[in-house]
Design a protein around this motif. Structure first.
Motif, short mmCIF file in Angstrom:
data_model
loop_
_atom_site.label_atom_id
_atom_site.label_comp_id
_atom_site.label_asym_id
_atom_site.label_seq_id
_atom_site.Cartn_x
_atom_site.Cartn_y
_atom_site.Cartn_z
N GLY A 8 0.80 -1.23 0.00
CA GLY A 8 0.00 0.00 0.00
C GLY A 8 0.83 1.26 0.00
N MET A 9 2.15 1.13 -0.15
CA MET A 9 3.05 2.27 -0.30
C MET A 9 3.13 3.17 0.92
N LEU A 10 3.07 2.53 2.10
CA LEU A 10 3.29 3.28 3.32
C LEU A 10 4.79 3.46 3.59
N GLY A 11 5.61 2.78 2.78
CA GLY A 11 7.05 2.92 2.96
C GLY A 11 7.58 2.03 4.06
N ARG A 12 8.63 2.51 4.72
CA ARG A 12 9.24 1.72 5.80
C ARG A 12 8.29 1.66 6.99
N VAL A 13 8.00 0.45 7.44
CA VAL A 13 7.07 0.30 8.57
C VAL A 13 7.64 -0.68 9.60
N TYR A 14 7.21 -0.48 10.85
CA TYR A 14 7.55 -1.47 11.88
C TYR A 14 6.45 -1.53 12.91
N GLU A 15 6.45 -2.64 13.63
CA GLU A 15 5.52 -2.80 14.73
C GLU A 15 6.24 -3.51 15.86
N ILE A 16 6.05 -2.98 17.06
CA ILE A 16 6.55 -3.65 18.26
C ILE A 16 5.34 -4.05 19.06
N GLY A 17 5.23 -5.32 19.36
CA GLY A 17 4.05 -5.71 20.10
C GLY A 17 4.05 -7.18 20.46
N GLN A 18 3.00 -7.57 21.18
CA GLN A 18 2.92 -8.94 21.65
C GLN A 18 2.46 -9.89 20.55
N GLN A 19 3.07 -11.07 20.56
CA GLN A 19 2.65 -12.18 19.71
C GLN A 19 2.21 -13.31 20.64
N PHE A 20 1.42 -14.20 20.10
CA PHE A 20 0.87 -15.26 20.95
C PHE A 20 1.05 -16.61 20.27
N ARG A 21 1.74 -17.51 20.94
CA ARG A 21 1.92 -18.84 20.33
C ARG A 21 1.53 -19.90 21.34
N ASN A 22 0.68 -20.78 20.88
CA ASN A 22 0.07 -21.78 21.76
C ASN A 22 1.00 -22.99 21.87
N GLU A 23 2.12 -22.76 22.54
CA GLU A 23 3.16 -23.78 22.59
C GLU A 23 3.69 -23.92 24.00
N GLY A 24 4.75 -24.67 24.14
CA GLY A 24 5.30 -24.95 25.47
C GLY A 24 5.85 -23.72 26.17
N MET A 25 5.99 -23.85 27.48
CA MET A 25 6.57 -22.76 28.27
C MET A 25 7.84 -23.28 28.92
N ASP A 26 8.89 -22.47 28.83
CA ASP A 26 10.13 -22.82 29.55
C ASP A 26 10.91 -21.55 29.80
N MET A 27 12.19 -21.70 30.11
CA MET A 27 13.01 -20.54 30.48
C MET A 27 13.06 -19.48 29.37
N LYS A 28 12.82 -19.93 28.12
CA LYS A 28 12.96 -19.00 27.00
C LYS A 28 11.64 -18.72 26.29
N HIS A 29 10.57 -19.41 26.70
CA HIS A 29 9.30 -19.25 25.99
C HIS A 29 8.15 -18.93 26.93
N ASN A 30 7.45 -17.88 26.62
CA ASN A 30 6.20 -17.55 27.29
C ASN A 30 5.14 -17.50 26.18
N PRO A 31 3.92 -17.96 26.44
CA PRO A 31 2.91 -17.98 25.37
C PRO A 31 2.70 -16.61 24.73
N GLU A 32 2.91 -15.59 25.54
CA GLU A 32 2.77 -14.22 25.04
C GLU A 32 4.15 -13.60 25.11
N PHE A 33 4.64 -13.10 23.98
CA PHE A 33 5.97 -12.51 23.99
C PHE A 33 5.97 -11.30 23.08
N THR A 34 7.06 -10.56 23.09
CA THR A 34 7.09 -9.30 22.36
C THR A 34 8.16 -9.34 21.29
#
Length: 492
Positions: free
Chosen positions: A239-265
């Motif tokens: 759509g020709m908005l040019g350079r874009v970025y987004e910082i925000g939470q993602q959600f993955r329905n997977e395991g949890m451990d020292m490096k993984h939280n279901p909700e991460f940024t």
RNA sequence: GGAUCGUUAGCUCAACUGGCAGAGCACCUGACUCUUAAUCAGGGGGUUACAGGUUCGAUUCCUGUACGAUCCA
């Protein structure tokens, strides 16, 4: 004492305060904080033992510890950033105020303070309280003053108690914000527009992961929480908005451990007219900017020294597998690749090609070795459904993953912008889904439609923010850098 | 998902081989005008995570459940 009893005691005290003094600490609604405790520490450091300032300081904070001695009392007082001692004296406050203090102020209470800085005989910078205002009361006892709060479960579930007891936790989260601000600053300096794309959508694409499913009542359809922002952001480049970025939470329905939280940024960024090499430069620039912001490019993470000085090493997946597993995939047949995998007990399907097997070797033998920052390039096309093919070798893509401390930090590519190829790759993924791969990429017809309007050559990248914060704050678990980590409910 | 460890007062931790469940801090009462883990005297506080089992007797041994930590997949 059972908690209920201690709580009831405090509530009784509150009632008596209201009745006997006509004072309600919960009706106080404003206090002019003219000075912070940091200000006092900084500006009155020069005071010598028993030397008094003439200045009047007006501040506020929480009473952490009380030491009463008849007609004098000391309090360890804390605001958001600093601790300072308060001194309450009968002679200074007068009988009425001193008695009120003695009778009604407890550890945990918030006070507004007017006082004069001085240094005690023992050399501690202190505010002599001239006036105080009981701004709010604590009805529950503070965690133990010496050992603090150690129970990880309570610390994660009741982060507020954790932050009261362990001030360094507040530092970690301030650093987290500083890191995110630094990401934004670098991206903004490059003329990149921050946007917000849907968290709730009908197709969860942009990555290979299982999504969370929810339901929209009015439309009566299932919807998904996003697993990535990729496909929406690339639509914006169309759509020709040019350079874009987004910082925000993602959600993955997977395991949890020292490096993984279901909700991460994460950060995702897309630049038209750029390629994956430009994204490498950007990744280095962002990470170095964060390191500089937090105090240095050579860091120590849990005893491992990591040097974040650019340029980071660049190596192909094939080279790295040769280096660490001793097998050269550039000179190998599919059959030989399957045989080598079988020898090592790695799971392969009879239909797997050397390009399917290379990443298996990489994960098994190389990843854990990539402690110092390394850009891994030359990923097979079969595992890169959204990435542009390499011009000389269409079996691999123009892609990199950045590894630091054996963690995948960033993933970037020259974006696939050929709608016909994209459609075929989605169809490939559909096939995998039908074969039972729950993490295969869903077919996104509208995304292909967008590409058919024309996506310029585009470089795109995702960076894991939680991992960046972990690395730069020396945090062992992702739960230490997520302010309210996902916890299983405790049935009571 | 598997293995191991853990759960005792509000907090931090004890309790030997199965034999009356304890300390420090916090809390309550009192003393004390420079303490800082204040001190001193006194006091209250427990369904030992939960449910079973073995036993004359279980915090302790056994089984299961919940939650957590660590390692592995």
């Amino acid at each position: 004492m059972p908690e209920e009893e201690i709580f009831r005691q405090r509530k009784d005290k509150l009632m008596r305060l209201r009745q006997e003094e006509g004072y309600d600490p919960f009706q106080q609604d404003h206090w002019d904080v003219k000075h912070t405790l940091s200000y006092v520490k900084e500006h009155y450091a020069f005071l010598k033992e028993e030397e008094w300032s003439e200045d009047e300081i007006q501040t506020a904070g929480r009473v952490m510890v009380l030491r009463r001695h008849g007609k004098t009392a000391f309090a360890t007082f804390e605001d958001e950033n600093e601790r300072l001692q308060l001194c309450f004296q009968f002679d200074v406050l007068g009988e009425k105020d001193y008695t009120f203090f003695k009778k009604w102020v407890d550890a945990g209470d918030f006070l507004g303070i007017v006082g004069v800085p001085f240094r005690t005989q023992r050399g501690e910078l202190t505010l002599s309280v001239k006036k105080f205002c009981l701004l709010s009361k604590a009805l529950r006892p503070m965690p133990e003053k010496w050992h603090g709060l150690k129970d990880m479960e309570v610390r994660y579930r009741q982060r507020y108690a954790d932050m009261i007891a362990n001030p360094e936790v507040r530092d970690t989260f301030r650093k987290r914000t500083k890191i995110i601000q630094t990401f934004r600053r670098v991206l903004d300096d490059h003329g990149t527009l921050e946007v917000q794309t849907p968290i709730l959508s009908t197709i969860a694409g942009g990555a290979n992961a299982r999504p969370f499913i929810t339901h929209h009542n009015t439309l009566d359809i299932d919807m998904y929480l996003r697993i990535a922002t990729e496909l929406h952001l690339k639509r914006l480049v169309v759509g020709m908005l040019g350079r874009v970025y987004e910082i925000g939470q993602q959600f993955r329905n997977e395991g949890m451990d020292m490096k993984h939280n279901p909700e991460f940024t994460s950060l995702e960024v897309y630049w038209p007219y750029a390629n994956y090499k430009d994204m490498m430069d950007l990744a280095e620039e962002i990470i170095v900017a964060c390191a500089d912001e937090l105090g240095g490019r050579v860091i120590n993470y849990q005893g491992t020294e990591i040097d974040l000085t650019p340029p980071f090493r660049r190596a192909t997946m094939t080279e790295l597998v040769t280096e660490h597993a001793g097998i050269d995939f550039s000179a190998i047949t599919d059959e030989e690749a399957r045989r080598q995998a079988a020898i090592r007990g790695l799971e392969v399907k009879p239909t797997d090609t050397r390009f399917d097997i290379l990443p298996v070797f990489f994960e098994e033998y190389v990843e854990e070795e990539l402690i110092q920052p390394t850009f891994v390039i030359g990923h097979p096309t079969v595992i890169s459904p959204l990435s542009k093919r390499n011009r000389e070798n269409p079996d691999i893509t123009d892609r990199f993953e950045l590894f630091i401390n054996a963690w995948e930090f960033a993933n970037a590519f020259s974006e696939l912008n050929d709608p016909i190829d994209q459609r075929e790759r989605f169809m490939d993924q559909e096939k995998k889904k039908n074969e039972g791969d729950e993490e295969s990429h869903p077919f996104d017809e509208d995304f292909v439609n967008a590409l058919e309007y024309g996506l310029p050559p585009t470089g795109g990248m995702g960076i894991g923010i939680d991992r960046t914060v972990m690395l730069l704050t020396n945090s062992k678990s992702i739960r230490d850098v997520i302010i309210f980590p996902t916890m299983k409910p405790k049935d009571l």
